[in-house]
Design a protein around this motif. Structure first.
Motif, short mmCIF file in Angstrom:
data_model
loop_
_atom_site.label_atom_id
_atom_site.label_comp_id
_atom_site.label_asym_id
_atom_site.label_seq_id
_atom_site.Cartn_x
_atom_site.Cartn_y
_atom_site.Cartn_z
N PRO A 119 0.82 -1.22 0.00
CA PRO A 119 0.00 0.00 0.00
C PRO A 119 0.85 1.27 0.00
N TYR A 159 -4.75 -1.15 -7.46
CA TYR A 159 -3.87 -1.40 -6.31
C TYR A 159 -4.21 -0.48 -5.15
N PRO A 160 -3.86 -0.89 -3.91
CA PRO A 160 -4.11 -0.03 -2.74
C PRO A 160 -3.11 1.13 -2.70
N ARG A 207 -7.04 6.67 6.91
CA ARG A 207 -7.39 5.91 5.71
C ARG A 207 -6.21 5.03 5.27
N MET A 255 -6.15 0.99 5.00
CA MET A 255 -5.70 0.33 3.78
C MET A 255 -4.66 -0.74 4.09
N GLN A 261 -5.12 -4.79 3.57
CA GLN A 261 -4.14 -5.54 2.78
C GLN A 261 -3.60 -6.73 3.57
#
Length: 364
Positions: A243, A325-326, A349, A353, A357
């Motif tokens: 991430p 994708y993150p 946030r 995330m 993941q």
């Protein structure tokens, strides 16, 4: 003592010298924040720039030991209407002029900052020289020198650290790439108990992934993202592996890594009062900003990026998220310092995330 600010177009401002006695060369820009001059002066993103403060009084609450965004300011000079000689605040340990003198940064006071700001707004950011205190310059010679002298292109290398260091925590491990990091970013990650490892701007993707990060943070920084293609390459290699959350220059590097282009703004966005619309929620956030370049939204087609935030003043891009994708980035500064804290939730946030993941990897 007298000091002069001489611009590339031949405009001359005569004022009073404060801070260091030395001369200085840089790109003259303006900041619209009403407070926060200490954080502004110590923001590494101002590397190579002479900052004009539009609010008339600066230095009135002095300098303290808590509000620095970096240890060694990279700003090249400060331009104000009035610099307070006798600050008043219980945290103050020195005056603004004393700080600038200690750090070798010249300042000029007593000029018409409204005229200078209008000039920059009409003609764009411009090269300038602050003369040494008490010096009577040859204006024609100085202007000729200004025209011949290019602005630096190695600002990121100037302000980035050279060796990694840890900022330990018991939460998620975050590798923070320092392109000219404000310490407010590190503070917000530490608040959330993140185990942070700060690495230099030229660290390879392999080295970063070897730390076993739950996420990677792309910091703010100075200059044109086109000047650091090696950083763009590393971001591209990290995309999809972990991430990613990027801020300011990190936002621009992320966009370029995904195939988008960037361009130079006429006079940039610098201040603590810039309205931004969150296109997902429709909410308006008042943000802190400091950048001279922006992502060209016309080049986003085919990049797998979606626009998440937009500037209300001029419609330029303020946020992106990857569709596969993150990874997400913003052009403004959610850590504020100085400025409003409307966007602080973005750090939460990022944490969410990373948690999501990790759960996906555990179920895989």
């Amino acid at each position: 003592m007298k000091r002069y600010l001489i611009l590339e177009d031949g405009t001359v401002f005569a004022g009073e010298a404060f801070g260091a006695q030395t001369a200085s060369f840089g790109e003259v820009v303006f900041n619209t924040s009403m407070t926060g001059y200490q954080e502004i002066l110590s923001d590494p993103s101002y590397c190579g720039q002479i900052v004009t403060m539009t609010y008339p009084l600066q230095g009135n609450y002095g300098i303290n030991s808590d509000d620095f965004e970096s240890i060694d300011p990279a700003v090249k000079g400060m331009v104000v209407r009035e610099a307070a000689d006798f600050p008043s605040n219980f945290r103050s340990t020195m005056s603004l002029s004393e700080l600038l003198e200690k750090k070798g940064i010249p300042g000029i006071a007593g000029i018409d900052t409204r005229k200078l700001t209008r000039l920059i707004r009409v003609n764009g950011s411009i090269k300038g020289i602050l003369t040494a205190a008490g010096e009577e310059p040859d204006v024609e010679q100085v202007v000729e020198k200004l025209k011949e002298t290019p602005l630096p292109t190695d600002q990121v290398a100037q302000v980035s650290i050279t060796r990694p260091y840890p900022s330990p925590g018991r939460g998620k491990r975050v590798v923070l790439i320092d392109y000219g990091m404000k310490h407010g970013i590190l503070r917000e990650l530490n608040k959330r108990k993140c185990d942070v490892i700060v690495v230099p701007h030229n660290t390879s993707a392999q080295e970063i992934l070897a730390w076993g990060p739950d996420g990677v943070m792309l910091s703010n920084g100075p200059g044109d993202p086109k000047n650091v293609p090696e950083c763009v390459e590393v971001v591209g290699e990290l995309l999809g592996e972990v991430p990613i959350f990027g801020i300011c220059l990190g936002h621009q590097l992320f966009a370029r890594a995904c195939g988008a282009e960037t361009f130079k703004l006429k006079f940039g966005h610098r201040g603590g009062n810039h309205p931004v619309r969150d296109l997902v929620t429709g909410k308006i956030e008042i943000t802190s900003q400091n950048h001279g370049y922006a992502v060209d939204e016309e080049t986003l087609q085919g990049t797998r990026l979606k626009v998440t935030h937009s500037a209300l003043n001029d419609g330029t891009n303020e946020g992106l998220a990857h569709l596969d994708y993150p990874a997400f980035t913003v052009q403004y500064h959610p850590e504020s310092s100085p400025g409003p804290e409307d966007s602080n939730y973005l750090f939460d946030r990022f944490l969410e995330m990373m948690n999501a993941q990790r759960k996906e990897q555990q179920h895989a």
